[in-house]
Structures are given as structure tokens and as C-alpha cells.
Scaffold this motif. Sequence first.
Motif, PDB file in Angstrom:
ATOM      1  N   MET A   1      -3.619 -14.379   7.049  1.00 19.29           N
ATOM      2  CA  MET A   1      -3.693 -13.642   5.788  1.00 19.29           C
ATOM      3  C   MET A   1      -4.592 -14.337   4.776  1.00 19.29           C
ATOM      4  O   MET A   1      -4.682 -13.921   3.650  1.00 19.29           O
ATOM      5  N   ALA A   2      -5.232 -15.413   5.164  1.00 23.15           N
ATOM      6  CA  ALA A   2      -6.022 -16.172   4.206  1.00 23.15           C
ATOM      7  C   ALA A   2      -7.461 -15.670   4.086  1.00 23.15           C
ATOM      8  O   ALA A   2      -8.232 -16.212   3.327  1.00 23.15           O
ATOM      9  N   GLU A  21     -10.228  -5.071  -2.331  1.00 26.55           N
ATOM     10  CA  GLU A  21     -10.950  -3.811  -2.159  1.00 26.55           C
ATOM     11  C   GLU A  21     -10.360  -2.939  -1.053  1.00 26.55           C
ATOM     12  O   GLU A  21     -10.502  -1.711  -1.070  1.00 26.55           O
ATOM     13  N   SER A  22      -9.695  -3.565  -0.078  1.00 26.44           N
ATOM     14  CA  SER A  22      -9.143  -2.811   1.050  1.00 26.44           C
ATOM     15  C   SER A  22      -7.828  -2.109   0.702  1.00 26.44           C
ATOM     16  O   SER A  22      -7.319  -1.314   1.484  1.00 26.44           O
ATOM     17  N   TRP A  23      -7.252  -2.396  -0.476  1.00 30.90           N
ATOM     18  CA  TRP A  23      -6.001  -1.752  -0.864  1.00 30.90           C
ATOM     19  C   TRP A  23      -6.265  -0.303  -1.270  1.00 30.90           C
ATOM     20  O   TRP A  23      -7.382   0.067  -1.622  1.00 30.90           O
ATOM     21  N   TRP A  24      -5.245   0.527  -1.211  1.00 29.01           N
ATOM     22  CA  TRP A  24      -5.376   1.915  -1.633  1.00 29.01           C
ATOM     23  C   TRP A  24      -4.314   2.216  -2.682  1.00 29.01           C
ATOM     24  O   TRP A  24      -3.278   1.553  -2.747  1.00 29.01           O
ATOM     25  N   ALA A  81      -1.978  -2.188   3.835  1.00 30.63           N
ATOM     26  CA  ALA A  81      -1.467  -2.105   5.195  1.00 30.63           C
ATOM     27  C   ALA A  81      -2.566  -2.655   6.087  1.00 30.63           C
ATOM     28  O   ALA A  81      -3.525  -1.960   6.410  1.00 30.63           O
ATOM     29  N   GLU A  82      -2.451  -3.926   6.437  1.00 30.27           N
ATOM     30  CA  GLU A  82      -3.505  -4.615   7.170  1.00 30.27           C
ATOM     31  C   GLU A  82      -3.015  -5.084   8.529  1.00 30.27           C
ATOM     32  O   GLU A  82      -1.870  -5.513   8.668  1.00 30.27           O
ATOM     33  N   GLU A  87       1.028  -6.501  16.405  1.00 28.33           N
ATOM     34  CA  GLU A  87       1.329  -5.099  16.662  1.00 28.33           C
ATOM     35  C   GLU A  87       1.768  -4.370  15.395  1.00 28.33           C
ATOM     36  O   GLU A  87       1.521  -3.179  15.239  1.00 28.33           O
ATOM     37  N   THR A  88       2.430  -5.080  14.499  1.00 25.48           N
ATOM     38  CA  THR A  88       2.955  -4.464  13.283  1.00 25.48           C
ATOM     39  C   THR A  88       2.048  -4.776  12.103  1.00 25.48           C
ATOM     40  O   THR A  88       1.708  -5.938  11.871  1.00 25.48           O
ATOM     41  N   PRO A  89       1.607  -3.777  11.338  1.00 25.23           N
ATOM     42  CA  PRO A  89       0.752  -4.038  10.183  1.00 25.23           C
ATOM     43  C   PRO A  89       1.501  -4.801   9.095  1.00 25.23           C
ATOM     44  O   PRO A  89       2.714  -4.679   8.950  1.00 25.23           O
ATOM     45  N   ILE A  90       0.760  -5.593   8.329  1.00 28.79           N
ATOM     46  CA  ILE A  90       1.308  -6.332   7.201  1.00 28.79           C
ATOM     47  C   ILE A  90       1.196  -5.437   5.975  1.00 28.79           C
ATOM     48  O   ILE A  90       0.107  -4.979   5.625  1.00 28.79           O
ATOM     49  N   THR A  91       2.325  -5.165   5.336  1.00 25.35           N
ATOM     50  CA  THR A  91       2.332  -4.234   4.213  1.00 25.35           C
ATOM     51  C   THR A  91       2.847  -4.898   2.939  1.00 25.35           C
ATOM     52  O   THR A  91       3.656  -5.832   2.981  1.00 25.35           O
TER      53      THR A  91
END
Length: 215
Positions: A1-2, A21-24, A81-82, A87-91
Motif C-alpha cells: 500500500m506504500a 487520483e485513483s479514488w472515486w 477500492a484497490e 484476491e480481495t480489494p483493499i477498500t
Amino acid sequence: MARYMEALTVERGGFRIKVPESWWEFDVRPESRDDSIRRMVNERVQQHPELAQYRDTYMDFLRKAAADAWKSGALYCGCMAESFGGETPITGSVTVSMVGGRNERGEPLSNDPSVIAGQLGVKEAKKEGDSWRKVTTVDIPGVGPAARTYGVEDIVVPDDALNRTIRAVLMQTYIPVPGQEGKVALVAGSSQVLDLADSFFDIFDAITSTFRFSG
């Protein structure tokens, strides 16, 4: 996450804040949220056609969530949501609200950071895995001091008959609004990815440090 991400500046009536910038944005504004939610759900259904049968359920849930957020004073909600290889996205999410309160005599509550910090409760974990909360004051560059809580907390699900809770990483920063007695800008960051609590505290702190009043 860094990994580094470019910042996007969001401006609303009275403030601005920078998020990756990738956030919505989850639009909570009454004049635009229905169209925004409709477009968002349609995009997800196009990407995942198997969700089409749940379209109305998603729409109803998101509309209620947006309405509740607006009623509580939320003016902006940014979400992430990255996927970082798992397998599970980080939210996670960051919400900015303008809130205030009055005492039993109708007088505005103090928005002095030291007073707010003194009224916020610390919670110690009695054993491993328990929820906890710490209280401190921080200095927002260009803004000044603010009260803050951070920890892993059990949040009550709104309007739930069974009073169920959701455990989440949570940071809340109470920034006094200049010239408005009793009013604060509440910047709240949350995520249900408990294993990454320290990383999310860093992210939420970095985002909150970009908060500025405007207008």
C-alpha cells in the motif's frame, strides 16, 4: 500500500481537500446523487452482468446511504477500492461533514480542540482483538490545531433493528470552523481492512493534512 499516487483536489462550498487520483466520489448531494448513483450502478452491471438482477436493490441501498450521509452533515465522500495483488480489494473511504451541537440550554458547544479532546472518550483494549480508541490533538498545516480520535472501533449499523455493529479502522478529526461558534469540519476516514490499520492511519492522516477552508 506504500505506492505513490497522484493527488486530486476536491472543492466544495467552504473547503477543499486532496485525495489520491485513483479514488472515486460517492455523490451525496441531493441535486445530483440519483443520476450519479444510476450511472455508477449501470457501469458496474456492464462490467459484471451477473449483478443485473440486483440493480434495484443496489440503487435503493445507495440512495438511502447517500440521503442518510447528507442528513448527518456529509458534504463529500471519497472511496477507494484497490487491488494490490491479493484476491480481495483493499477498500476505504474519507468523508467530510460540517457538524455542530448545542447544550441543554441551547448554547453552541465549544469547538476548541482541547475542549473537544477532553470530551472524547479513550478506550483501552482489555485483550488482543478488542476494539480501542485513542484521543489526541494534531496541527493541520495552514489551518491550526484540531482534536482527533483514531482506533479500531465497533460502529453501529444505522436503522438496524438488531443493533448490529461493524468493526472498522476509524480516524476522526474535528477541525474548528473559523468564525462559526460550535461548528467543526469533521474529516472521518474508515476501512474494514483491520490488518492494515497502521497503513490506513497514515493514509487518513495524509489526506486530512491537505484540508483547507476556502471561500
